[in-house]
Design a protein around this motif. Structure first.
Motif, PDB file in Angstrom:
ATOM      1  N   MET A 101      28.034 -17.896 -19.874  1.00  0.00           N
ATOM      2  CA  MET A 101      26.862 -17.031 -19.961  1.00  0.00           C
ATOM      3  C   MET A 101      27.023 -15.772 -19.099  1.00  0.00           C
ATOM      4  N   SER A 102      27.739 -15.914 -17.991  1.00  0.00           N
ATOM      5  CA  SER A 102      28.039 -14.738 -17.182  1.00  0.00           C
ATOM      6  C   SER A 102      28.929 -13.775 -17.947  1.00  0.00           C
ATOM      7  N   GLU A 103      29.934 -14.323 -18.630  1.00  0.00           N
ATOM      8  CA  GLU A 103      30.825 -13.489 -19.432  1.00  0.00           C
ATOM      9  C   GLU A 103      30.071 -12.813 -20.574  1.00  0.00           C
ATOM     10  N   ALA A 104      29.029 -13.475 -21.069  1.00  0.00           N
ATOM     11  CA  ALA A 104      28.228 -12.899 -22.151  1.00  0.00           C
ATOM     12  C   ALA A 104      27.281 -11.812 -21.646  1.00  0.00           C
ATOM     13  N   GLY A 105      27.191 -11.653 -20.327  1.00  0.00           N
ATOM     14  CA  GLY A 105      26.376 -10.584 -19.755  1.00  0.00           C
ATOM     15  C   GLY A 105      24.890 -10.846 -19.748  1.00  0.00           C
ATOM     16  N   VAL A 106      24.498 -12.142 -19.695  1.00  0.00           N
ATOM     17  CA  VAL A 106      23.062 -12.453 -19.768  1.00  0.00           C
ATOM     18  C   VAL A 106      22.530 -13.097 -18.494  1.00  0.00           C
ATOM     19  N   THR A 107      23.354 -13.151 -17.440  1.00  0.00           N
ATOM     20  CA  THR A 107      22.906 -13.773 -16.194  1.00  0.00           C
ATOM     21  C   THR A 107      22.728 -12.741 -15.089  1.00  0.00           C
ATOM     22  N   GLU A 108      21.824 -13.051 -14.185  1.00  0.00           N
ATOM     23  CA  GLU A 108      21.560 -12.204 -13.022  1.00  0.00           C
ATOM     24  C   GLU A 108      22.680 -12.336 -11.994  1.00  0.00           C
ATOM     25  N   ALA A 109      23.123 -11.225 -11.441  1.00  0.00           N
ATOM     26  CA  ALA A 109      24.023 -11.274 -10.284  1.00  0.00           C
ATOM     27  C   ALA A 109      23.168 -11.680  -9.091  1.00  0.00           C
ATOM     28  N   LEU A 110      23.425 -12.860  -8.533  1.00  0.00           N
ATOM     29  CA  LEU A 110      22.516 -13.433  -7.547  1.00  0.00           C
ATOM     30  C   LEU A 110      22.479 -12.643  -6.242  1.00  0.00           C
ATOM     31  N   ASP A 111      21.276 -12.483  -5.735  1.00  0.00           N
ATOM     32  CA  ASP A 111      21.054 -11.901  -4.414  1.00  0.00           C
ATOM     33  C   ASP A 111      20.813 -13.079  -3.466  1.00  0.00           C
ATOM     34  N   TYR A 112      21.849 -13.489  -2.758  1.00  0.00           N
ATOM     35  CA  TYR A 112      21.751 -14.687  -1.937  1.00  0.00           C
ATOM     36  C   TYR A 112      20.808 -14.525  -0.743  1.00  0.00           C
ATOM     37  N   SER A 113      20.414 -13.292  -0.441  1.00  0.00           N
ATOM     38  CA  SER A 113      19.437 -13.102   0.632  1.00  0.00           C
ATOM     39  C   SER A 113      18.069 -13.654   0.234  1.00  0.00           C
ATOM     40  N   LYS A 114      17.870 -13.882  -1.070  1.00  0.00           N
ATOM     41  CA  LYS A 114      16.619 -14.456  -1.557  1.00  0.00           C
ATOM     42  C   LYS A 114      16.675 -15.977  -1.631  1.00  0.00           C
ATOM     43  N   TYR A 145      28.532 -19.429  -6.781  1.00  0.00           N
ATOM     44  CA  TYR A 145      29.102 -18.520  -7.765  1.00  0.00           C
ATOM     45  C   TYR A 145      28.346 -17.185  -7.722  1.00  0.00           C
ATOM     46  N   PRO A 146      28.974 -16.093  -8.128  1.00  0.00           N
ATOM     47  CA  PRO A 146      28.257 -14.810  -8.154  1.00  0.00           C
ATOM     48  C   PRO A 146      27.069 -14.832  -9.113  1.00  0.00           C
ATOM     49  N   TYR A 147      27.145 -15.687 -10.134  1.00  0.00           N
ATOM     50  CA  TYR A 147      26.148 -15.708 -11.206  1.00  0.00           C
ATOM     51  C   TYR A 147      25.306 -16.985 -11.222  1.00  0.00           C
ATOM     52  N   GLY A 148      25.525 -17.910 -10.300  1.00  0.00           N
ATOM     53  CA  GLY A 148      24.768 -19.154 -10.319  1.00  0.00           C
ATOM     54  C   GLY A 148      25.116 -20.042  -9.134  1.00  0.00           C
ATOM     55  N   ILE A 149      24.431 -21.177  -9.060  1.00  0.00           N
ATOM     56  CA  ILE A 149      24.707 -22.128  -7.978  1.00  0.00           C
ATOM     57  C   ILE A 149      24.896 -23.527  -8.563  1.00  0.00           C
ATOM     58  N   GLY A 175      24.508 -26.929 -12.619  1.00  0.00           N
ATOM     59  CA  GLY A 175      23.850 -25.919 -11.801  1.00  0.00           C
ATOM     60  C   GLY A 175      22.886 -25.071 -12.587  1.00  0.00           C
ATOM     61  N   PHE A 176      22.503 -23.936 -12.004  1.00  0.00           N
ATOM     62  CA  PHE A 176      21.493 -23.075 -12.611  1.00  0.00           C
ATOM     63  C   PHE A 176      21.872 -21.606 -12.495  1.00  0.00           C
ATOM     64  N   VAL A 177      21.477 -20.852 -13.519  1.00  0.00           N
ATOM     65  CA  VAL A 177      21.609 -19.396 -13.514  1.00  0.00           C
ATOM     66  C   VAL A 177      20.221 -18.799 -13.758  1.00  0.00           C
ATOM     67  N   ASN A 183       9.921 -13.647 -14.763  1.00  0.00           N
ATOM     68  CA  ASN A 183       9.399 -14.085 -13.469  1.00  0.00           C
ATOM     69  C   ASN A 183      10.563 -14.321 -12.500  1.00  0.00           C
ATOM     70  N   LYS A 184      11.279 -13.262 -12.214  1.00  0.00           N
ATOM     71  CA  LYS A 184      12.529 -13.390 -11.474  1.00  0.00           C
ATOM     72  C   LYS A 184      12.321 -13.921 -10.057  1.00  0.00           C
ATOM     73  N   GLU A 185      11.274 -13.484  -9.377  1.00  0.00           N
ATOM     74  CA  GLU A 185      11.049 -13.958  -8.017  1.00  0.00           C
ATOM     75  C   GLU A 185      10.764 -15.456  -7.992  1.00  0.00           C
ATOM     76  N   ASN A 186      10.018 -15.932  -8.978  1.00  0.00           N
ATOM     77  CA  ASN A 186       9.756 -17.368  -9.060  1.00  0.00           C
ATOM     78  C   ASN A 186      11.011 -18.143  -9.449  1.00  0.00           C
ATOM     79  N   ALA A 187      11.892 -17.508 -10.211  1.00  0.00           N
ATOM     80  CA  ALA A 187      13.169 -18.136 -10.537  1.00  0.00           C
ATOM     81  C   ALA A 187      13.988 -18.347  -9.260  1.00  0.00           C
ATOM     82  N   TYR A 188      13.979 -17.345  -8.389  1.00  0.00           N
ATOM     83  CA  TYR A 188      14.655 -17.499  -7.100  1.00  0.00           C
ATOM     84  C   TYR A 188      14.000 -18.600  -6.273  1.00  0.00           C
ATOM     85  N   ALA A 189      12.677 -18.686  -6.330  1.00  0.00           N
ATOM     86  CA  ALA A 189      11.975 -19.740  -5.584  1.00  0.00           C
ATOM     87  C   ALA A 189      12.374 -21.113  -6.098  1.00  0.00           C
TER      88      ALA A 189
END
Length: 348
Positions: free
Chosen positions: A101-114, A127-131, A261-263, A270-276
């Motif tokens: 899915m990362s190669e397909a360009g549909v995943t968020e580049a994770l901000d690990y500070s969140k 991973y840069p695109y998931g955990i 894992g999850f991407v 709802n990106k902030e809730n996705a990080y939560a």
């Protein structure tokens, strides 16, 4: 895009079109809400029990599960790529599918500070695109009553002498290719598809059986219809708990690792809730609970797991040296060809 076919993509596109025609009711709304794509069954129930109810809902976040197999969920992510807002915020996949899915360009580049809890995340699960949320290893499973002497690895599992006592799980075809390649090369290569096919065809001719799902295979093991195969060690623990006669052996050729894992979708509404949600799954209580409930190893350091359970689900220091991560780029590139051969030649 190689691990799902055009029909799955069209299914995903159909979902997008339906949502658009109906005024996009499938879209997650901003604010206290998060839509989670996941498999159904026990895994979905345990997400609710260990993560959603005690952590997310306690914070006032409404959790909606979008339950489906990974192929249609991957297809839907790709079909929704053109939309500014998708229908799902965070998706659960295997590590191989996360890579795809990362190669397909549909995943968020994770901000690990969140992700405050990611400070304890094992480096190999970051991973840069998931955990990675949980992991296990592919081991040989056998019934000592039917298989003697005890196997030592994949080569022993795929020995034609066992005939119809050899079992395969249809949905595990990628893992079977990897195991067969390791068996054929003495642990030197996970990606030798030609040699893997030779090994598998010899077992087919000997009478090896194919079962459609993990559950169907478990029933066959319980009935002593089959006596040897390969599966994630976590599954062995679950089946032992259910009274199925089976033991696990860590293969001498190497132990391919399985990561679930999850991407986060790049167009998550709802990106902030996705990080939560992602941060919550890395907290100690749910990580420890999944070890108890599912038999999988946690992916963060500092967990407290009963030593007796850890012995059953984990690996010794010597075995840990044999854990092998998969070649996700190779799998993404060759998955369609592997699936086609599996369906049209091996299962024919």
């Amino acid at each position: 895009m190689t691990a799902f076919d055009r029909r799955e993509l069209l299914k995903g596109a159909g979902v997008v079109a339906l949502a658009a025609a109906a005024g996009t009711p499938a879209l997650a709304q901003s604010g206290g809400r998060v839509v989670v794509g996941t498999w159904g069954g026990d895994y979905a129930r345990l997400l609710t029990k260990n993560i959603e109810d005690p952590i997310l809902k306690a914070k006032g976040i409404e959790v909606i599960q979008d339950q489906a197999g990974d192929a249609p969920r991957r297809a839907k992510m790709v079909a929704e790529k053109r939309l500014p807002r998708g229908t799902v915020d965070i998706q659960g996949f295997s590590a191989a599918n996360m890579f795809e899915m990362s190669e397909a360009g549909v995943t968020e580049a994770l901000d690990y500070s969140k992700l405050p809890n990611a400070k304890n995340l094992l480096p190999s699960m970051k991973y840069p695109y998931g955990i990675g949320q949980i992991y296990s290893g592919n081991v040989v499973i056998y019934n000592p009553k039917l298989i003697s002497p005890a196997p030592t690895g994949f080569k022993d599992w795929l020995d034609p002498k066992w005939g119809s006592k050899i079992g395969f799980i249809d949905i595990q075809y990628q893992s079977i290719f990897i195991a067969a390649s390791l068996a054929a090369t003495g642990g030197k290569d996970m990606n030798d598809l030609d040699k893997a096919k030779e090994v598998l065809m010899a077992v087919k001719k000997a009478g090896g059986r194919v079962y459609p799902t993990n559950e169907a295979f478990a029933q066959a093991m319980k009935n002593e219809e089959v006596g040897i195969s390969a599966i994630w060690k976590a599954r062995v623990v679950q089946w032992q708990n259910a009274g199925i006669p089976c033991e696990a052996v860590s293969p001498v050729e190497g132990i391919p690792i399985y990561v679930s894992g999850f991407v986060i979708a790049k167009n998550a509404p709802n990106k902030e809730n996705a990080y939560a949600y992602m941060d919550a799954m890395l907290a100690k209580p749910p990580q420890e609970a999944f070890a108890v409930d599912m038999g999988y190893n946690g992916t963060v350091s500092g967990l407290t797991v009963d030593p007796a359970l850890q012995k059953r689900i984990g690996f010794t220091p010597e075995e840990e040296k044999r854990l092998r991560d998969l070649d996700y780029a190779f799998l993404a590139k060759n998955d369609s060809a592997m699936k086609e051969w599996w369906d049209k030649v091996f299962k024919a």
